[in-house]
Design a protein around this motif. Sequence first.
Motif, PDB file in Angstrom:
ATOM      1  N   ILE A 160     -10.302 126.608  26.136  1.00 10.55           N
ATOM      2  CA  ILE A 160     -10.219 125.315  25.455  1.00 10.55           C
ATOM      3  C   ILE A 160      -9.445 124.353  26.345  1.00 10.55           C
ATOM      4  N   SER A 161      -9.988 123.159  26.498  1.00  5.74           N
ATOM      5  CA  SER A 161      -9.310 122.121  27.269  1.00  5.74           C
ATOM      6  C   SER A 161      -8.523 121.220  26.325  1.00  5.74           C
ATOM      7  N   LYS A 162      -7.340 120.840  26.742  1.00  6.28           N
ATOM      8  CA  LYS A 162      -6.560 119.878  25.948  1.00  6.28           C
ATOM      9  C   LYS A 162      -5.998 118.828  26.889  1.00  6.28           C
TER      10      LYS A 162
ATOM     11  N   LEU B 244      -5.943 124.458  12.743  1.00  8.03           N
ATOM     12  CA  LEU B 244      -4.647 125.101  12.920  1.00  8.03           C
ATOM     13  C   LEU B 244      -3.780 124.727  11.733  1.00  8.03           C
TER      14      LEU B 244
ATOM     15  N   GLU C 162     -11.340 124.460  16.059  1.00 11.62           N
ATOM     16  CA  GLU C 162     -10.279 125.216  15.405  1.00 11.62           C
ATOM     17  C   GLU C 162      -9.549 124.355  14.386  1.00 11.62           C
TER      18      GLU C 162
ATOM     19  N   LYS D 263     -16.870 126.295  18.345  1.00  8.07           N
ATOM     20  CA  LYS D 263     -15.608 126.890  18.786  1.00  8.07           C
ATOM     21  C   LYS D 263     -14.453 125.950  18.471  1.00  8.07           C
TER      22      LYS D 263
ATOM     23  N   ARG E 243      -4.943 130.257  12.807  1.00  7.55           N
ATOM     24  CA  ARG E 243      -6.055 129.693  13.582  1.00  7.55           C
ATOM     25  C   ARG E 243      -7.377 130.083  12.922  1.00  7.55           C
TER      26      ARG E 243
ATOM     27  N   GLY F  17     -16.089 131.161  28.291  1.00  9.75           N
ATOM     28  CA  GLY F  17     -16.643 130.232  27.309  1.00  9.75           C
ATOM     29  C   GLY F  17     -15.743 129.985  26.118  1.00  9.75           C
ATOM     30  N   HIS F  18     -14.726 130.820  25.968  1.00 13.49           N
ATOM     31  CA  HIS F  18     -13.795 130.619  24.847  1.00 13.49           C
ATOM     32  C   HIS F  18     -12.591 129.783  25.266  1.00 13.49           C
TER      33      HIS F  18
ATOM     34  N   GLY G  98     -12.738 121.158  19.543  1.00 10.88           N
ATOM     35  CA  GLY G  98     -11.666 120.273  19.088  1.00 10.88           C
ATOM     36  C   GLY G  98     -10.699 121.000  18.160  1.00 10.88           C
ATOM     37  N   SER G  99      -9.600 120.307  17.856  1.00  9.05           N
ATOM     38  CA  SER G  99      -8.550 120.913  17.035  1.00  9.05           C
ATOM     39  C   SER G  99      -8.212 120.004  15.862  1.00  9.05           C
TER      40      SER G  99
ATOM     41  N   ARG H  73      -6.443 126.362  27.859  1.00  8.87           N
ATOM     42  CA  ARG H  73      -5.980 127.477  27.028  1.00  8.87           C
ATOM     43  C   ARG H  73      -7.007 128.598  27.182  1.00  8.87           C
TER      44      ARG H  73
END
Lengths: 335, 273
Positions: free
Chosen positions: A163-165, B268, B266, B264, B254, A160-161, B203-204, A174
């Motif tokens: 991450i898709s990019k 950066l 982030e 969840k 992070r 669950g942690h 998302g980032s 990731r």
Amino acid sequence: MNSAVCTVIGSCSLELRPAAQRAPGAVFRVTYAPMQVNGVHIDDTFAEAFGMRATRVLVTAHNLKWAYHAAIAATGFATSVIACGAEAGVERKLAASDTPDGRPGAAILLFAMSSKDLASQLQRRIGQCVMTCPTSAAFSGLDSAEKLPLGKALRYFGDGHQISKLIGGKRYWRVPVMDGEFLCEETTGMVRAVGGGNFLVLARDAGAALAGVEAAIEAMRKIPNVIMPFPGGVVRSGSKVGAKYKGMIASTNDAFCPTLRGAVKSELGPDIGCVMEIVIDGLSEADVRASMRAGMQAVCALGAARGIRRISAGNYGGKLGQFHFKLREIMKGTA
Amino acid sequence: MMRPLVFTQRYLPQQRVDCSPLVPNALAGKSVREVGALELQCGNRKLLVGELFRLSGEDAQSVVIECEGDKLERIGARMTGGSVRVQGDCGAYAGLQMRGGEIHVAGSTGAFAACQMRGGLLRIDDDAGDFLGAALPGETRGMAGGTVLVKGNVGERCGDRMRRGQILIEGHAGDYCAARMLAGTIAVMGSVGANLGFAMQRGSVLLRAQPLDIPPTFGDCGIHELAFLTLLFRAWSALPSRFAQFAAPARVRRIVGDLANDGKGEILLSTGR
């Protein structure tokens, strides 16, 4: 063929005249044309290879040492699909400038008999051998229409942690791990490939045979898109189909075992003391052909003076594999 | 060689004008006369394209809109290909639900630019208003693909409910940047306002400058080397943006959240190379 009987060692050409021009009982004219390169006899035979499915994965890491740890582990126990599920090997070293993440790495090729087998082996090997290796990352090394899941399945390790990019039209995962993140492309390409190209080096003794196959492997490793999956690229326990024992699908290739020369219908003359085989899997027929040529040329360069006697190949009579690599055709122009 | 189809604004309309019909995919195959006869919604009435614009050129795949004021809205809306160049500022909803092609605004855009955008490239040479890349009011998902490049500053709520895609801002971002963000990437070279990442889920957000404050509902995960940043910055290297000039930061701080939302996402924060 009338009643003429001819026994041919090496290649021959038959001059056949129309029946009307032949007198009854005429004997065919046979031209014997043995092929020798630097004193090494090239058998008039062929290697029989099979259609397989293949993929390439680029494995990178903090430095080349760790990339190779991952690559070698992922391609371990993958010499033959007979018992390993896949055939795999390190194709080449990758400079940092050649990898997606700008780190050094290695390209590995995996082959299996079906896309289902390949998908299963890929997931196991990348999951257990690449994801587990410190600082590693895995990327697709083939751009093709058919895809195999790579990070798509492994991402669940992130619990669950993960991450898709989506970067440049490609999806990456990731996955948090104890040294940071395992970066893995979602899929990799899959292509129809050729497995089981081969040739045999027949030599005076083990030392001469080893010298021959080592020279061959060194030359063949410079050819792209191929791997030689056996230890050091070489197999000494070549097999034939079937066995006297029930349930055995392959057994020792007794016709090429020097210690059975006088006990079975042997392919070996008294001058042969050792036989070693190189098996080649490639992304295409042309790749296997190029690799075989490079390898056989390297063996022949050592020549009869260094104890190399013959080059032959393994086949099943041409009935099982759809790819036939005729040694003399491949070596044409070398003699 | 075909000339771009140019729409030159004749006058400043009193009401806002819906320019969504003026996209390459809608204009394809139409003569200049037919284009001039198209109707545009202006307030509660309709007006003809030929009434508002002087037309020249013939290549509908390359549209140029020479405009002034901020009454021309929905420029490039639902566009699927080709290019639209806006000479001047444009109103709200530029690139609304855009799916492909390129919009280049040589000026500023109003609110809701790139709203629910799905693909393509939106370049804004000056500033963008509030809700850049956000969702329409009442909708649950904002921008879901494509790339937005802003050379100037952006207003509040940039990337609100954003689902996918990337927004690169060379200037500053206002309050509530990345609020309720679901996924995707926002990069800001300048400063960001208050409540960064409010209710962010995933998302980032990449920052080059230390933000004024990090919300207390974000957790600091420390400084790390993240391999995906190399891929990201390499992908940006071909973009017409100052981001193309930078290599990926070797290390980033992070900061994860919004934990109050079980998020969840982030932030950066670049710590230099």
